[in-house]
Structures are given as C-alpha cells and as structure tokens.
Design a protein around this motif. Structure first.
Motif, short mmCIF file in Angstrom:
data_model
loop_
_atom_site.label_atom_id
_atom_site.label_comp_id
_atom_site.label_asym_id
_atom_site.label_seq_id
_atom_site.Cartn_x
_atom_site.Cartn_y
_atom_site.Cartn_z
N MET B 303 -3.60 2.58 -0.69
CA MET B 303 -2.88 1.48 -0.06
C MET B 303 -2.33 0.53 -1.11
O MET B 303 -1.18 0.08 -1.03
CB MET B 303 -3.79 0.75 0.92
N ILE B 304 -3.16 0.23 -2.09
CA ILE B 304 -2.73 -0.70 -3.12
C ILE B 304 -1.60 -0.10 -3.96
O ILE B 304 -0.62 -0.77 -4.27
CB ILE B 304 -3.90 -1.09 -4.04
N SER B 305 -1.72 1.17 -4.30
CA SER B 305 -0.62 1.69 -5.13
C SER B 305 0.67 1.75 -4.33
O SER B 305 1.74 1.48 -4.88
CB SER B 305 -0.94 3.03 -5.80
N GLU B 306 0.55 2.04 -3.07
CA GLU B 306 1.75 2.00 -2.24
C GLU B 306 2.34 0.58 -2.22
O GLU B 306 3.55 0.39 -2.37
CB GLU B 306 1.40 2.43 -0.81
N ALA B 307 1.47 -0.39 -2.05
CA ALA B 307 1.93 -1.78 -1.98
C ALA B 307 2.62 -2.19 -3.28
O ALA B 307 3.69 -2.79 -3.27
CB ALA B 307 0.76 -2.71 -1.69
N VAL B 308 2.00 -1.84 -4.39
CA VAL B 308 2.57 -2.21 -5.68
C VAL B 308 3.90 -1.51 -5.90
O VAL B 308 4.91 -2.13 -6.28
CB VAL B 308 1.60 -1.86 -6.83
N GLU B 309 3.91 -0.23 -5.62
CA GLU B 309 5.13 0.55 -5.80
C GLU B 309 6.28 -0.03 -4.98
O GLU B 309 7.39 -0.22 -5.47
CB GLU B 309 4.85 1.97 -5.32
N CYS B 310 5.97 -0.32 -3.77
CA CYS B 310 6.97 -0.85 -2.86
C CYS B 310 7.47 -2.22 -3.33
O CYS B 310 8.67 -2.48 -3.40
CB CYS B 310 6.37 -0.95 -1.46
N LEU B 311 6.53 -3.07 -3.69
CA LEU B 311 6.91 -4.41 -4.14
C LEU B 311 7.76 -4.34 -5.40
O LEU B 311 8.78 -5.01 -5.53
CB LEU B 311 5.66 -5.25 -4.39
N VAL B 312 7.33 -3.49 -6.32
CA VAL B 312 8.05 -3.36 -7.58
C VAL B 312 9.48 -2.88 -7.35
O VAL B 312 10.43 -3.43 -7.91
CB VAL B 312 7.30 -2.42 -8.56
N SER B 313 9.64 -1.88 -6.50
CA SER B 313 11.02 -1.41 -6.30
C SER B 313 11.85 -2.48 -5.61
O SER B 313 13.04 -2.63 -5.89
CB SER B 313 11.06 -0.08 -5.55
N ASN B 314 11.22 -3.25 -4.76
CA ASN B 314 11.94 -4.35 -4.13
C ASN B 314 12.30 -5.45 -5.12
O ASN B 314 13.32 -6.11 -4.97
CB ASN B 314 11.11 -4.97 -3.00
N MET B 315 11.46 -5.63 -6.11
CA MET B 315 11.75 -6.66 -7.10
C MET B 315 12.87 -6.20 -8.04
O MET B 315 13.69 -6.98 -8.47
CB MET B 315 10.49 -7.02 -7.89
N ARG B 316 12.88 -4.90 -8.29
CA ARG B 316 13.93 -4.38 -9.16
C ARG B 316 15.27 -4.35 -8.43
O ARG B 316 16.32 -4.49 -9.04
CB ARG B 316 13.58 -2.97 -9.62
N ASP B 317 15.23 -4.11 -7.16
CA ASP B 317 16.46 -4.07 -6.38
C ASP B 317 16.24 -4.81 -5.07
O ASP B 317 15.72 -4.27 -4.10
CB ASP B 317 16.83 -2.60 -6.10
N THR B 318 16.64 -6.07 -5.09
CA THR B 318 16.34 -6.94 -3.95
C THR B 318 17.12 -6.59 -2.69
O THR B 318 16.91 -7.21 -1.65
CB THR B 318 16.62 -8.41 -4.30
N SER B 319 18.00 -5.61 -2.80
CA SER B 319 18.78 -5.30 -1.60
C SER B 319 18.09 -4.23 -0.74
O SER B 319 18.56 -3.89 0.34
CB SER B 319 20.17 -4.81 -2.00
N LEU B 320 16.98 -3.72 -1.26
CA LEU B 320 16.26 -2.67 -0.52
C LEU B 320 15.75 -3.17 0.83
O LEU B 320 15.33 -4.31 0.96
CB LEU B 320 15.07 -2.19 -1.35
N ALA B 321 15.74 -2.28 1.79
CA ALA B 321 15.21 -2.64 3.10
C ALA B 321 13.69 -2.63 3.05
O ALA B 321 13.09 -1.84 2.33
CB ALA B 321 15.71 -1.66 4.14
N PRO B 322 13.06 -3.51 3.80
CA PRO B 322 11.61 -3.58 3.84
C PRO B 322 11.01 -2.28 4.35
O PRO B 322 11.59 -1.62 5.20
CB PRO B 322 11.33 -4.69 4.86
N SER B 323 9.87 -1.93 3.81
CA SER B 323 9.21 -0.72 4.30
C SER B 323 7.89 -1.08 4.97
O SER B 323 7.22 -2.04 4.57
CB SER B 323 8.97 0.25 3.14
N LYS B 324 7.56 -0.34 5.99
CA LYS B 324 6.32 -0.63 6.71
C LYS B 324 5.44 0.60 6.69
O LYS B 324 5.78 1.64 7.24
CB LYS B 324 6.65 -1.02 8.14
N GLN B 325 4.32 0.48 6.01
CA GLN B 325 3.43 1.62 5.84
C GLN B 325 2.12 1.38 6.56
O GLN B 325 1.53 0.32 6.45
CB GLN B 325 3.13 1.83 4.36
N ARG B 326 1.70 2.40 7.27
CA ARG B 326 0.39 2.32 7.92
C ARG B 326 -0.46 3.47 7.46
O ARG B 326 -0.02 4.61 7.45
CB ARG B 326 0.58 2.40 9.42
N PHE B 327 -1.68 3.18 7.11
CA PHE B 327 -2.60 4.23 6.69
C PHE B 327 -3.66 4.44 7.77
O PHE B 327 -4.05 3.50 8.45
CB PHE B 327 -3.26 3.85 5.37
N GLU B 328 -4.13 5.66 7.85
CA GLU B 328 -5.16 5.95 8.84
C GLU B 328 -6.54 5.78 8.22
O GLU B 328 -6.78 6.24 7.11
CB GLU B 328 -5.01 7.38 9.37
#
Lengths: 343, 343
Positions: B303-328
């Motif tokens: 979960m954390i690596s997903e969160a970091v990865e997602c945040l980082v790509s959003n920081m590098r490219d602020t035009s990215l659409a938000p992603s919503k991830q759910r883990f089981e």
DNA sequence: CTGAAAGCGCTAACAC
DNA sequence: GTGTTAGCGCTTTCAG
C-alpha cells in the motif's frame, strides 16, 4: 499546470496598498495601523493568500543571526520501534506548539547520519535532533560553524560539545542488577542490543559492575538486535544450554517481550517461576496486564520536554552553551521478578 | 552569532569562475565542461559549500510548473500507534529514496487537518499525504488550485477527486464475519474505534452485512477508541452482562490485544476456548507467539509503495488524473478463533 | 560552453 | 505610519 500562486503583490494591488504593507500586516508587532492591517487581512483571506515561508526565510537570511527557516531536522533510526515512535510523537507535538516544523529523516545505519545531516542543512534547518545515533566530530564542527544547535537524544559522545539529554544507562543497568541480586539470583544473563551499540554497552557495564560488587559475573550473554525476534532467538540460545540462567536482563523491553513470548510459548517456561526477567524503557506493551514486565522506565515525557526546551532556547539564542542532561531510570515493579528459590 | 554561510559566490571567487558556473556545476545535465565542473566541485568541497535548497526552491518558483521545494508534507494522527508508526517508517524510507524530504505534522483531531495543511502549504510542499484523516472539500479545492497533489491514505472521501489508497474496509469486515459465522458462532460482538470514525464504520458495516446474510445481527457492540485500554474496557463491559458473546471482532489489533489481555488477566477467560477473537491490521504484536491473534492483514508494504509511487508521479506531472486504489485485506489464521461449541 | 543579468516572494532598512 | 528600495542565494534566459 498550476498557475502562479498568489503573492503579496496581488494582495497589495487588490487592497490598494503597498506590498510592504502586506508584509507588515502578516508580521506581528510590525508598524502598521490596526485598520489597515485588518483590511489587508480580509483581502488576503478573500484571495486565499498565505505568506510564502520559503521566501520569508530567504529574506531573513540577511540578518547576521543565521537564516531562520522555521524547520528543525530530526534524524531517527528504527522509527517502527514503539519506543521511538512514542518519542517522535511527543517531540512532534511539542516542537509544533513552539511554532516549528519538523523535517524528518530516517536513517538505517549510523553512517547515514552524515548524509542525513548534510541534506537537512541544505534546507537551512534552525536546529537538529539526532535520536539514538552518533555524531561525528567533524559534523559537530560543521554544525557549530553554521550556528545550528544540535541535540543528541539518548546518546552522548565523549568530549563533544553539543547538547544532549539521555537516560543514565550505566545507573539503569546497576539498578536492574541490584534488584536481581537482592532477589537472590545467582545465574544472571544479559541480552544486549546491536553489537557495538553504546547504549546497550553502557547498560551492560553498569549491570556487570553491580554484579561484580556482589561477587558475581555475567552467567551468559547474547545479542538480541533490539528486536522482538532477536530477543526470542537469544532466549532460545540462552536456555538451550545445560546450565540455565535464573534471571535475564534485556537492554530493551521489546527484546524482553520476545524472551517472554518465546519462554511461554516455545519453551514451556513460566516467568517468574522458572526465571526472572527485567527489561528497559517501559514501553506501553510492557505494562499490558498479560505481560506485566518489570522494567527500568525512561521518563520519556520529561526527557522530551527538556530536549525541546533546550533546543528551542538554543535556536533563539545561538550563543548559549550546550547543556547536558541526564535522567535517572526508575525501576517499575511488575510481575516478572521474584525471589530466587534457594538452591 | 553564526557567520554568513558559504554561498556560490564564495566558491566562484575561489575557483576563479562565474557564479552561474557554480550553479551549473551542481545541476546535473547543465551545460558545463567536465573539467570545469570537477574544479568547482573540488573547490566547493574544500570550502564546505552545499547549495541552499531554500534559495534553489525560490528561484525555480519562476517556472510555470509549480514551485519545487523537494518537500512533501505528511499529516498524521496517533503516530504512537504501532500501525501508523510502521506506515510512517516505510513511507519515510521510500520517499527519501525518491529524493524528497518529509515535513511531518502531527494533528490531534480531524479538525486540525486544515490548519496543518495551511501551514504546510506555506512551506510550498510539492505534495501531501494525509494519514487516516479527512480532507474538506474546500481544502481539496485549494490544493488543486495550487497544483499540490494530495494522497489520502487509509481514508477516502466520497466525490472528492483526489488520490487515495486504502484497504477495503467493508470487505475486510465481511471477511471477519464470514469466518466467524462459518466457525459456528452465533453471539457475535463488535468493538469499534472512535465513534463516528469512517474507517471503523465501514468495517462494521461489512461485518454486519455478512452477519445479516447468515440471519444474524450484532449481539452487542462497544467502542474502544482505537487504544489498548479502550479495548480492554470494552471487553469488561461486553462480558459483564449476563449474556456473553461467543466471538468478538475488533476494528483494530491494538484493541483486540486489549481484549485479550483483559480476558486472560482480569476476567479469567481463555481465548479461543471461552470466545473467539479477530482483529484488524496485523501489527507486529499480533503475531507474537503468546498472542497469536487471528486478524485481517493490511498489506502495508504494498500500500505504501503504491501511495509513494502515485504521489511521486503526480508531483512530477501535476496534470495527471487522481488514482484510487483499494487493497483487499487478507485473513491471517492464527490461534484466537475456533469452532463454536454447539449450544 | 560561458558570464552577465533578471528575477523567485519576502523582510528590513531607509526616507518621507 | 507609510511607500520605496535593496538584497537573501539561487536558476535560467540571453548574448556572446
């Protein structure tokens, strides 16, 4: 894609005042009329303006007192350890209450501290606290040169002229030994943290010293790496020999709990019936009813507020001399030590 | 008293080059000859020069892409809680590895999040992650306007268009209920976290839903405030009534451990002989041999690596659409649940 | 490839 | 009180 953020110029224009008026409106105590300040504050709120802390820090850099960024660096190892988690949580609240932000850096080995410190210094932190890690003499010098107060928490370095607050590890070790000896134990073992760790070594030294005064020496010793699993494994090794200890002192509660769980679940041993156990720190889990771990408590709350207070005054006045505070551990009697059976 | 720190001008003078050359020497990929860069780097090292991250961030502010301070804000409640401590520890390592610094803000209530966010934004953070707290629609808008990516961890807000990663609380609750029902339990109780907490509520809802499918309803429920003590007290209340549950599901492991210790030590009850117990999270202490708590595991690492990865790509490219991830969540079978005695 | 020069957003003299 | 102005240390055009 984000548009340029709102600056004091935008507010100034909208409010029909000069830019410096806006700056003054946001600086408590600056010379500006009540009325104008209120006007500016209102306009600012409408526009969603917030002063840029980075820019502010840039411009205050001019003063001969060093640049105030409003951030303090915190360097920590083993954040997942309950003891450190608690410490950081407390520290964070207190330093925020004093108006500082916390720039947190996690390091793995002690060697990374230099790198961490260098990185943090690029952010022009106003001060730094180092948790359970060592500071090289060279870096201490650099910090002094830059006027950055350093607080060593839970560690001290001989002959280094920096602030520190820590528990009296040696005395704590003595306390544990004293209690065990008085309870009539004779075959007393020790489980240390990482090999070469100064904290663990000091606890051991005090422990052994008091043992010696009772005419005893360490019955056996193991390393538990400051982890639960490490403690459990150390216990297995300790009790697999033909001669078993009748008491065990661990350099941390987490390891002691590892010993306890291993003893009960994997070795079928009762505590304190089969052997006595003492930990160090007094983390929350030590006090859980089913554990009832007898331990040496670190007064974390008092230690942290002392550390914050000291660091803050050093940041406000960088000419202050470093202070060195030592706190005494307190023996917390619970259920894991009893009088040794004669024989 | 600290003297002015060393700047790129000092290095330039000492190396006999222009200030901009120094800047280029420290910017990977900038147009400068190998030889000159090396010279400058050497001189810089001699002088102990490190580029000022604050000033750097100031000057990059000019670009239309939003200001890069190299810091990400982290807002957290209950840092002393083992689950969060682990989360922060992991996050800190990963985000550092990506070259970001972490500005940590501890909040007490959910209301403080706005204040925290405002403060962090003054530091021009490149992004922010909010742990187990809610984001107001208004603040979400402000962040979007400033181009600051937001990551909601362990919480989601209906209809808010921001990133989030979280465990599937509802499904996790169902999983727990399913297991208990299949084991033949009929008098099933629930202990929630803080009242009104959305996470706890979702776990409860899923739990109750699955119970209903088996023709059961909640036998009783209590709140345990997400603490060990709260769990212990809730257990006392639960078992002081004449009709006792035969199984208990807790919205967190810490509370479940509170129940366990209270049961064994204060109520003389055996687990799972007298009742079954399930937790949620799978914190380290859940797996300690003497506990052996059956629980729903959150895959924190992933979960954390997903969160970091997602945040980082959003920081590098602020035009990215938000992603919503759910883990089981995953049911971890240990020793605290057994088949109910018939009758 | 290199140096000169123009800012980034703000604070703090400095004059009025 | 108030506006004007000169930086804080750096990156990045812009000429050469």
């Amino acid at each position: 894609m984000a548009k340029r953020s709102i600056t004091s110029y935008d507010v100034a224009k909208a409010a029909g005042v000069s830019q410096s008026a806006v700056s003054r409106a946001f600086s408590p105590g600056a010379p500006i009329s009540k009325k104008k300040r209120q006007l500016i504050l209102n306009v600012a709120k409408d526009l969603g303006y917030q002063p840029n802390a980075i820019a502010r820090s840039m411009s205050t850099a001019r003063k001969d007192t060093h640049q105030r960024s409003g951030m303090v660096g915190v360097i920590v190892t083993r954040l997942q350890d309950p003891f450190f988690a608690q410490t950081i949580a407390d520290f964070s609240r207190l330093i925020q209450a004093q108006g500082w932000q916390m720039l947190l850096f996690t390091v793995d080995g002690e060697g990374d501290v230099n790198t961490a410190l260098n990185t943090l210094m690029q952010y022009k932190i106003d001060g730094v606290v180092i948790l359970s890690a060592i500071l090289s003499e060279q870096m201490a010098k650099v910090c002094r040169a830059q006027g950055i107060p350093v607080m060593l928490y839970n560690r001290s370095v001989e002959g280094l002229d920096v602030n520190h607050v820590q528990i009296h590890n040696h005395d704590g070790g003595r306390l544990a030994a004293d209690f065990l000896v008085e309870a009539g134990h004779r075959r007393i073992a020790f489980i240390g943290g990482e090999d070469g760790d100064a904290t663990s070594a000091a606890r051991e030294a005090g422990f052994v010293e008091r043992l010696a005064e009772a005419g005893l020496s360490l019955f056996s010793r193991e390393s538990g790496n400051y982890t639960f699993e490490g403690g459990a494994e150390a216990a297995l090794r300790l009790f697999s020999r033909s001669e078993r200890p009748d008491a065990v002192f661990c350099a941390s509660d987490v390891m002691a709990l590892g010993v306890m769980h291993a003893a009960r679940t994997e070795m079928g041993l009762e505590i304190p019936d089969d052997f006595s156990l003492i930990g160090f720190d007094d983390i929350p889990a030590a006090g859980w009813p089913g554990h009832g771990l007898t331990t040496i408590r670190q007064p974390v709350g008092r230690m942290i507020s002392e550390a914050v207070e000291c660091l803050v005054s050093n940041m406000r006045d960088t000419s202050l001399a470093p202070s060195k505070q030592r706190f005494e551990g307190q023996l917390i009697l619970r259920k894991t030590v009893k009088r040794a059976q004669p024989g």
